[in-house]
Design a protein around this motif. Structure first.
Motif, PDB file in Angstrom:
ATOM      1  N   VAL A 238       0.989   2.956  -3.916  1.00  0.00           N
ATOM      2  CA  VAL A 238       1.625   3.751  -2.792  1.00  0.00           C
ATOM      3  C   VAL A 238       2.313   4.877  -3.515  1.00  0.00           C
ATOM      4  O   VAL A 238       3.318   4.625  -4.315  1.00  0.00           O
ATOM      5  CB  VAL A 238       2.813   2.753  -1.957  1.00  0.00           C
ATOM      6  CG1 VAL A 238       3.529   3.759  -1.211  1.00  0.00           C
ATOM      7  CG2 VAL A 238       2.180   1.760  -1.357  1.00  0.00           C
ATOM      8  N   ASP A 239       1.837   6.145  -3.527  1.00  0.00           N
ATOM      9  CA  ASP A 239       2.574   7.283  -4.048  1.00  0.00           C
ATOM     10  C   ASP A 239       4.080   7.253  -3.945  1.00  0.00           C
ATOM     11  O   ASP A 239       4.813   7.739  -4.937  1.00  0.00           O
ATOM     12  CB  ASP A 239       1.916   8.529  -3.613  1.00  0.00           C
ATOM     13  CG  ASP A 239       0.631   8.559  -3.984  1.00  0.00           C
ATOM     14  OD1 ASP A 239      -0.147   7.865  -4.735  1.00  0.00           O
ATOM     15  OD2 ASP A 239      -0.063   9.599  -3.417  1.00  0.00           O
ATOM     16  N   ASN A 240       4.240   6.927  -2.658  1.00  0.00           N
ATOM     17  CA  ASN A 240       5.962   7.349  -2.268  1.00  0.00           C
ATOM     18  C   ASN A 240       6.708   6.080  -2.779  1.00  0.00           C
ATOM     19  O   ASN A 240       7.925   6.306  -2.420  1.00  0.00           O
ATOM     20  CB  ASN A 240       5.850   7.510  -0.887  1.00  0.00           C
ATOM     21  CG  ASN A 240       5.170   8.672  -0.301  1.00  0.00           C
ATOM     22  OD1 ASN A 240       4.897   9.670  -1.015  1.00  0.00           O
ATOM     23  ND2 ASN A 240       4.624   8.585   0.767  1.00  0.00           N
ATOM     24  N   ALA A 241       6.105   5.269  -3.467  1.00  0.00           N
ATOM     25  CA  ALA A 241       7.313   4.035  -3.807  1.00  0.00           C
ATOM     26  C   ALA A 241       8.466   4.491  -4.659  1.00  0.00           C
ATOM     27  O   ALA A 241       8.039   5.450  -5.449  1.00  0.00           O
ATOM     28  CB  ALA A 241       6.334   2.821  -4.436  1.00  0.00           C
ATOM     29  N   TYR A 242       9.361   3.767  -4.480  1.00  0.00           N
ATOM     30  CA  TYR A 242      10.542   4.460  -5.175  1.00  0.00           C
ATOM     31  C   TYR A 242      11.451   2.975  -5.655  1.00  0.00           C
ATOM     32  O   TYR A 242      11.168   1.927  -4.969  1.00  0.00           O
ATOM     33  CB  TYR A 242      11.424   5.221  -4.652  1.00  0.00           C
ATOM     34  CG  TYR A 242      11.887   4.771  -3.262  1.00  0.00           C
ATOM     35  CD1 TYR A 242      13.195   4.326  -2.909  1.00  0.00           C
ATOM     36  CD2 TYR A 242      11.223   5.253  -2.079  1.00  0.00           C
ATOM     37  CE1 TYR A 242      13.524   3.884  -1.823  1.00  0.00           C
ATOM     38  CE2 TYR A 242      11.537   4.712  -0.971  1.00  0.00           C
ATOM     39  CZ  TYR A 242      12.793   4.071  -0.775  1.00  0.00           C
ATOM     40  OH  TYR A 242      13.170   3.637   0.536  1.00  0.00           O
ATOM     41  N   ASN A 452       0.382   1.222   2.517  1.00  0.00           N
ATOM     42  CA  ASN A 452       0.959   2.606   2.636  1.00  0.00           C
ATOM     43  C   ASN A 452       1.354   2.652   4.076  1.00  0.00           C
ATOM     44  O   ASN A 452       2.210   3.075   4.440  1.00  0.00           O
ATOM     45  CB  ASN A 452      -0.340   3.730   2.561  1.00  0.00           C
ATOM     46  CG  ASN A 452      -0.265   4.084   1.234  1.00  0.00           C
ATOM     47  OD1 ASN A 452       0.260   4.759   0.403  1.00  0.00           O
ATOM     48  ND2 ASN A 452      -1.371   3.600   0.334  1.00  0.00           N
ATOM     49  N   VAL A 453       0.552   2.148   5.190  1.00  0.00           N
ATOM     50  CA  VAL A 453       0.799   2.069   6.546  1.00  0.00           C
ATOM     51  C   VAL A 453       2.338   1.448   6.700  1.00  0.00           C
ATOM     52  O   VAL A 453       3.271   2.222   7.282  1.00  0.00           O
ATOM     53  CB  VAL A 453      -0.083   1.192   7.296  1.00  0.00           C
ATOM     54  CG1 VAL A 453       0.678   1.023   8.760  1.00  0.00           C
ATOM     55  CG2 VAL A 453      -1.097   1.982   7.464  1.00  0.00           C
ATOM     56  N   LEU A 454       2.397   0.252   6.048  1.00  0.00           N
ATOM     57  CA  LEU A 454       3.738  -0.497   6.251  1.00  0.00           C
ATOM     58  C   LEU A 454       4.953   0.421   5.611  1.00  0.00           C
ATOM     59  O   LEU A 454       6.077   0.325   5.911  1.00  0.00           O
ATOM     60  CB  LEU A 454       3.814  -1.517   5.701  1.00  0.00           C
ATOM     61  CG  LEU A 454       2.677  -2.538   6.638  1.00  0.00           C
ATOM     62  CD1 LEU A 454       2.766  -4.036   6.210  1.00  0.00           C
ATOM     63  CD2 LEU A 454       3.079  -2.367   8.039  1.00  0.00           C
ATOM     64  N   HIS A 455       4.585   0.974   4.303  1.00  0.00           N
ATOM     65  CA  HIS A 455       5.457   1.685   3.680  1.00  0.00           C
ATOM     66  C   HIS A 455       6.042   2.752   4.327  1.00  0.00           C
ATOM     67  O   HIS A 455       7.401   3.067   4.398  1.00  0.00           O
ATOM     68  CB  HIS A 455       4.995   2.224   2.261  1.00  0.00           C
ATOM     69  CG  HIS A 455       6.012   2.393   1.229  1.00  0.00           C
ATOM     70  ND1 HIS A 455       6.553   3.755   0.981  1.00  0.00           N
ATOM     71  CD2 HIS A 455       6.649   1.662   0.347  1.00  0.00           C
ATOM     72  CE1 HIS A 455       7.293   3.642   0.095  1.00  0.00           C
ATOM     73  NE2 HIS A 455       7.544   2.572  -0.432  1.00  0.00           N
ATOM     74  N   ASP A 456       5.327   3.628   5.037  1.00  0.00           N
ATOM     75  CA  ASP A 456       5.730   4.316   5.941  1.00  0.00           C
ATOM     76  C   ASP A 456       6.382   4.154   7.106  1.00  0.00           C
ATOM     77  O   ASP A 456       7.374   4.641   7.428  1.00  0.00           O
ATOM     78  CB  ASP A 456       4.212   5.279   6.400  1.00  0.00           C
ATOM     79  CG  ASP A 456       3.787   6.572   5.629  1.00  0.00           C
ATOM     80  OD1 ASP A 456       4.529   6.629   4.541  1.00  0.00           O
ATOM     81  OD2 ASP A 456       3.141   7.358   6.166  1.00  0.00           O
ATOM     82  N   SER A 457       5.951   3.016   7.732  1.00  0.00           N
ATOM     83  CA  SER A 457       6.325   2.775   9.174  1.00  0.00           C
ATOM     84  C   SER A 457       7.811   2.219   8.771  1.00  0.00           C
ATOM     85  O   SER A 457       8.420   2.448   9.993  1.00  0.00           O
ATOM     86  CB  SER A 457       5.359   1.959  10.054  1.00  0.00           C
ATOM     87  OG  SER A 457       5.080   1.065   9.173  1.00  0.00           O
ATOM     88  N   PHE A 458       7.964   1.597   7.928  1.00  0.00           N
ATOM     89  CA  PHE A 458       9.312   1.117   7.818  1.00  0.00           C
ATOM     90  C   PHE A 458      10.462   2.028   6.961  1.00  0.00           C
ATOM     91  O   PHE A 458      11.383   1.785   6.594  1.00  0.00           O
ATOM     92  CB  PHE A 458       9.513  -0.323   7.099  1.00  0.00           C
ATOM     93  CG  PHE A 458       8.976  -1.328   7.995  1.00  0.00           C
ATOM     94  CD1 PHE A 458       9.711  -1.987   9.221  1.00  0.00           C
ATOM     95  CD2 PHE A 458       7.813  -1.700   7.922  1.00  0.00           C
ATOM     96  CE1 PHE A 458       9.280  -2.837   9.919  1.00  0.00           C
ATOM     97  CE2 PHE A 458       7.163  -2.861   8.897  1.00  0.00           C
ATOM     98  CZ  PHE A 458       8.006  -3.315   9.951  1.00  0.00           C
TER      99      PHE A 458
END
Ligand code: ASP
Length: 631
Positions: A238-242, A452-458
C-alpha cells in the motif's frame, strides 16, 4: 528510568551505531539498554550450526568466516582509521574463538541438540552487546544469563517469571539513581535448574526488554528499529501507508500477531500489566514521532480503524457434517487434536447452525491438519455422519484492527461492501465480541487489491486512488489527458481523489505503468509501447486486478465496445464517449447496465447525447425525483 531496546538493523551500520550512542547520551535518566544481535546474525548462526551438524565442513567454515568479518568490519568502520580499542578487539576475538570451538564440536559430533543450538545462537547478542558497551563510556555490561531464567517444558523455553523478576530487581534496583547506562544482551537466558545457556525464541530481545521494564517499573519502554513505527498497512503493498501515531496495547497485539513485524507480540503483556508506555522509534530517524502504545486511545487519534494487516499463505480447513449439529465436544476434539500435533490455529469461524467449522492454519500446516482431523473423526467419516476434511490453500487472511470500532455501527457493512464492489469475495470471517478485530479470508491473488481497497475506504489513506485505463487518443482522448493533467492537483486538494492513469491505448498500441503514466510525455511513451489489440487490452486490464478501476473509451470502435461486458464483470467501471454500446441493441445496453448494477460499478455515457451537455444526468435526476415519467 527507561529501558531502550535496539534491534539488529539499528546496530548493523556505523551510522546506526552513531545514532544509538547519541540517543543514549541524550537520555537524562538511568537507562537499561537491551540489544539484539547484528541484523541477520542469528539466522547465520543457525545456518552455520546446521551445516556443521550435517558435516558440511566447507560451508560451516565459510559461514563462520563471514560472521567474523561482519563483526570486525563493523568495528573497523566505526573506528575508521583510528585504532580499535584492544579490549574490544581481544574480547571479540575471544568470543568468536569460543564460537568456533563450539561449532567444531557440533561438526565432530554431527549433533545439534537444542542446548548446543541455544548456546551457539547466544553469541550474536553476546558480541553485539560487547561492541556497544565498549562505545559507551562508563557503561556496565551485564550477562543476561545471570538474571533471565527459563524452564524447558514441551520442547520450549518458558521464562521463570518469579525468579527472573527477583534477580532483575536484585541486580538493578541498587544501581538506580547513579545515571549509569546498563547494557544487556537481549534474547539470551539460562536454565533455572542447570544454569545452561538458553534463548527466549526468535525476536526474544523485545521480551527481555519488556520484562526488565516491567520489573523496574520503568517510565517507558522504547523499541528502536529501522521503521518509523507501526504502519497503517504493509508499505510494500500500500503506497499510501503511513505511521500510526498511537495504539492501545490490544490494537498493537492484534496488528503484530497478524503480520506487522515491529514488535514481538509476547513483549506487550509484561509492560501492559504495569501500564508502562511502549514507544516504537526509528534509529535512523530519531526525531520522527514514532508510535506510542498505551492502555487508552489518545484523544487526537480516535479513528475506528487503526490499521489493516494480513498474512499470506493461509489455508482454510472445513470440518463439516450433519452429525455436528447440537453435539457437544466436537470443537474440543478439533482443537485438542490439532494442539496435540503442534498445529497452530489462527482463525476459527463456526456457523450458528453448528454444521460446519472453518479453521485457518498456515499453508505449511494444512496437509498435517487434514490428516490429524481425518484421523480424529475417522469413525464419524466412515458412517457418513461427517464429511472428510477439506482444505483450501493459497488463501490470505486479513484483519482490520481498531478498538474504537467497538459499538460503532456499520464497520462490517462498509468492509464487506468495499470488498464486494471490487469483486473480492470473502471466504470466511470472524469477529470476536471484543470488536477490536474483524478477520476474514480471501483468495491470495486478491490480497494486494483488498489491502488497498480497505486502506482507502476507511480513510486511512490521505487520498482515494482512481486507476484510469484510457483507450483512444484522438481529439477527445487527447483533451481528456490534458484535462486530467491540469486537474490532478486540484482534485487531490479539494476531493481527496488521486487520478492515476495506468494505461493509455491507441488502436495499435497499449502503454501501461502501474505507478501512473507521466502525462507530459505520454505520446512519445505510447509510440514506444508494445503492440496490442482489444482482447489483449481487456485481458491485461482485468489481469492487473487493480481496485477502483475505470475504463474510459474515447474511440468509436465496435471492437472496443465489445470488451465492456468483460470489464464490467471484473468490477471495472466503464465511461464511454464511444456511442456504439449505448445506442446498439437494447438488450445489450440493458445487460451492461444490469452487470454494472450487480457489480456495484458504473456504466456512464453522458457524452453520447447532446455532445456532452448534461442531459442524461439531468433526466436521471428527474426520474429519481419522479418529476417526469420516463422509461
Ligand atoms: N537475535 C534474535 C533474533 O533474530 C533475537 C532478537 O533480535 O530479538 O531472533
Amino acid at each position: 528510568m527507561k529501558v531502550l531496546k535496539f534491534g539488529g538493523s539499528s546496530l548493523a551500520t556505523p551510522i546506526g551505531i552513531k545514532n544509538i550512542c547519541e540517543i543514549i547520551a541524550a537520555e537524562p535518566t538511568d537507562s537499561v539498554v537491551v540489544v539484539s544481535a547484528l541484523a541477520g546474525v542469528t539466522d547465520m548462526l543457525l545456518e552455520t550450526a546446521r551445516q556443521a551438524a550435517k558435516g558440511n565442513e566447507d560451508a560451516y567454515r565459510d559461514n563462520l568466516r563471514r560472521l567474523q568479518s561482519i563483526h570486525f568490519d563493523l568495528i573497523n568502520q566505526i573506528f575508521e582509521g583510528r585504532t580499535v580499542p584492544s579490549a574490544l578487539k581481544k574480547g571479540l576475538t575471544a568470543r568468536l574463538g569460543e564460537l568456533q570451538s563450539l561449532l567444531y564440536g557440533v561438526y565432530l559430533l554431527r549433533d545439534l541438540s537444542w542446548r548446543s543450538r541455544d548456546l551457539i545462537l547466544s553469541y550474536g547478542e553476546i558480541s553485539s552487546a560487547l561492541i556497544l558497551s565498549s562505545l559507551i563510556e562508563e557503561s556496565q555490561l551485564h550477562d543476561a544469563r545471570e538474571f533471565i531464567k527459563t524452564e524447558h517444558r514441551n520442547g520450549r523455553n518458558h521464562i521463570d517469571l518469579q525468579l527472573t523478576s527477583q534477580l532483575i530487581a536484585r541486580r538493578f534496583l541498587p544501581e538506580m539513581g547513579s545515571g549509569r547506562v546498563h547494557i544487556v544482551p537481549g534474547f539470551i537466558a539460562s536454565d533455572s535448574t542447570s544454569g545452561q545457556t538458553t534463548t527466549l525464541g526468535r525476536g526474544g530481545s523485545d521480551y527481555t526488554a519488556s520484562i526488565i521494564a516491567a520489573t523496574l517499573n520503568a517510565e517507558a519502554l522504547e523499541i528502536w528499529t529501522n521503521v518509523d513505527g507501526f504502519l497503517t498497512a504493509d508499505p510494500r503493498v500500500v503506497d499510501n501507508a503511513y505511521t500510526i501515531k498511537s495504539l492501545t496495547y490490544a490494537e498493537a497485539t492484534e496488528l503484530c500477531n497478524f503480520g506487522a513485524k515491529v514488535l514481538y507480540p509476547p513483549a506487550i503483556f509484561p509492560v501492559c500489566k504495569s501500564d508502562i508506555p511502549i514507544y516504537i522509534k526509528n534509529t535512523y530517524n530519531p526525531g520522527g514521532p514514532g508510535t506510542i502504545i498505551t492502555s487508552r486511545s489518545r484523544e487526537d487519534d480516535r479513528r475506528a480503524i487503526k490499521g489493516v494487516s494480513s498474512i499470506k499463505g493461509t489455508s482454510l480447513i472445513t470440518v463439516a457434517g450433519l452429525s455436528m449439529v447440537g453435539v457437544i465436544g466436537v470443537n474440543q476434539r478439533i482443537f485438542s487434536a490439532l494442539a496435540a500435533n503442534g498445529i497452530s490455529v489462527f482463525m476459527v469461524s463456526q456457523a450458528s447452525s453448528e454444521n460446519s467449522t472453518s479453521i485457518g492454519v498456515r499453508d505449511v500446516d494444512a496437509a498435517a491438519a487434514v490428516e490429524v482431523l481425518n484421523r480424529e473423526f475417522d469413525k464419524e467419516i466412515a458412517t457418513g455422519a461427517m464429511y472428510p476434511m477439506r482444505a483450501e490453500s493459497g488463501l490470505a487472511t486479513m484483519a482490520i484492527v481498531g478498538e474504537n470500532m467497538r459499538h460503532t455501527a456499520g464497520i462490517a457493512g462498509k468492509l464487506f461492501r468495499s470488498l464486494g464492489r471490487n469483486g473480492i469475495s470473502v471466504i470466511a470471517c470472524a469477529q470476536g465480541a471484543s470488536e477490536t478485530n474483524i478477520s476474514f479470508v480471501i483468495e491470495g491473488r486478491h490480497l494486494r487489491k483488498a489491502l488497498n481497497v480497505l486502506h482507502d475506504s476507511f480513510f486511512l489513506s490521505e487520498y482515494t486512488d482512481v486507476n484510469i485505463f484510457l483507450c483512444g487518443v484522438g481529439t477527445v482522448g487527447r483533451r481528456l489527458v490534458e484535462q486530467i493533467a491540469s486537474q490532478q492537483v486540484e482534485l487531490m486538494e479539494t476531493h481527496r481523489l488521486k487520478l492515476k492513469v495506468i494505461s493509455i491505448a491507441s488502436s495499435r498500441k497499449a502503454l501501461f505503468d502501474l505507478e501512473g503514466i507521466d502525462l507530459s510525455r505520454y505520446r512519445e511513451l505510447l509510440d514506444q509501447a508494445p503492440e496490442s489489440n482489444p482482447k489483449l487490452l481487456a485481458d491485461t486490464i482485468t489481469g492487473l486486478n487493480l481496485y477502483n478501476s475505470v475504463f474510459v473509451d474515447c474511440t468509436a470502435s465496435a471492437d472496443i465496445a465489445a470488451i465492456y461486458p468483460q470489464l464490467l464483470a471484473h468490477n471495472i467501471s466503464v465511461v464511454a464517449a464511444n456511442k456504439i454500446a449505448a445506442s446498439g441493441p437494447y438488450a445489450l445496453y440493458r445487460s451492461l447496465k444490469d452487470t454494472a448494477l450487480r457489480r456495484g460499478v458504473k456504466f456512464l455515457f453522458e457524452t453520447n447525447v447532446g455532445a456532452g451537455l448534461p442531459l442524461i444526468s439531468t433526466i436521471n435526476e428527474q426520474i429519481a425525483s419522479q418529476q417526469v415519467e420516463l422509461m
